[in-house]
Design a protein around this motif. Sequence first.
Motif, PDB file in Angstrom:
ATOM      1  N   ILE A 100       0.842  -1.199   0.000  1.00  0.00           N
ATOM      2  CA  ILE A 100       0.000   0.000   0.000  1.00  0.00           C
ATOM      3  C   ILE A 100       0.879   1.253   0.000  1.00  0.00           C
ATOM      4  CG2 ILE A 100      -1.694   1.331   1.344  1.00  0.00           C
ATOM      5  CD1 ILE A 100      -2.675  -1.476   2.407  1.00  0.00           C
ATOM      6  N   GLY A 101       1.933   1.221   0.802  1.00  0.00           N
ATOM      7  CA  GLY A 101       2.891   2.326   0.822  1.00  0.00           C
ATOM      8  C   GLY A 101       2.627   3.422   1.830  1.00  0.00           C
ATOM      9  N   ASN A 102       1.724   3.218   2.779  1.00  0.00           N
ATOM     10  CA  ASN A 102       1.460   4.220   3.808  1.00  0.00           C
ATOM     11  C   ASN A 102       2.572   4.136   4.857  1.00  0.00           C
ATOM     12  OD1 ASN A 102       0.588   5.542   6.196  1.00  0.00           O
ATOM     13  ND2 ASN A 102      -1.553   5.316   5.585  1.00  0.00           N
ATOM     14  N   LYS A 103       3.520   5.064   4.762  1.00  0.00           N
ATOM     15  CA  LYS A 103       4.733   5.015   5.596  1.00  0.00           C
ATOM     16  C   LYS A 103       4.429   5.055   7.090  1.00  0.00           C
ATOM     17  CE  LYS A 103       7.639   5.221   2.105  1.00  0.00           C
ATOM     18  NZ  LYS A 103       8.131   4.006   1.570  1.00  0.00           N
ATOM     19  N   LYS A 104       3.543   5.929   7.504  1.00  0.00           N
ATOM     20  CA  LYS A 104       3.251   6.037   8.938  1.00  0.00           C
ATOM     21  C   LYS A 104       2.629   4.740   9.464  1.00  0.00           C
ATOM     22  CE  LYS A 104       1.468   8.976  12.521  1.00  0.00           C
ATOM     23  NZ  LYS A 104       1.061  10.333  12.868  1.00  0.00           N
TER      24      LYS A 104
END
Length: 181
Positions: A100-104
């Motif tokens: 997904i790539g949601n860093k947080k």
Amino acid sequence: THYKIWLNTSFKAKKITNVKKSEIYIANLYSVIGYYYDLHGDFSSAISNYYKALELGEKYKDNIIISSNLSNLGYVFDLQGNYEKAIETYKKSLELKYKIGNKKSIAITLNNLAYSYKQIQNYDEALVNFNKSLRIFENLDDQENIASAINNIALVFEKKRWFICSWALFFEIIRNRKKIQ
């Protein structure tokens, strides 16, 4: 009161003509209801609702619903002291979160995974994952979570009896806390 919320939102969901949208909406409701039970210490009901949300997420291959509910389940397993199952669940969640790539979200899950490793005294894996989490928070310039990650690393150093490293990090935390204020 949560049943009233459930009924009201269920009726709204039934009005949605697109079945997929309706079931995704219901998956999110299961997750919210799971969270409610989680907050009130009813872990078996929380787990049941998270699994229902997970099932619907898997049906529609919705990685956000799947990964978030896996993380929710991991958190409940942590609270129950079932750290091995929490670790397994967090790892599955992380796989999807990287896609997904949601860093947080990745950093938070790494932090939770590290916590589980710390609880079973696998300090090396705890440090690896706390450090990965810290690096992401640093890249996001998330000062509050940077301080929290440093604190977690210091606590692991303390468990490993690396007191000089631990104290150095505690001073780093104090410096970061001053930045936040």
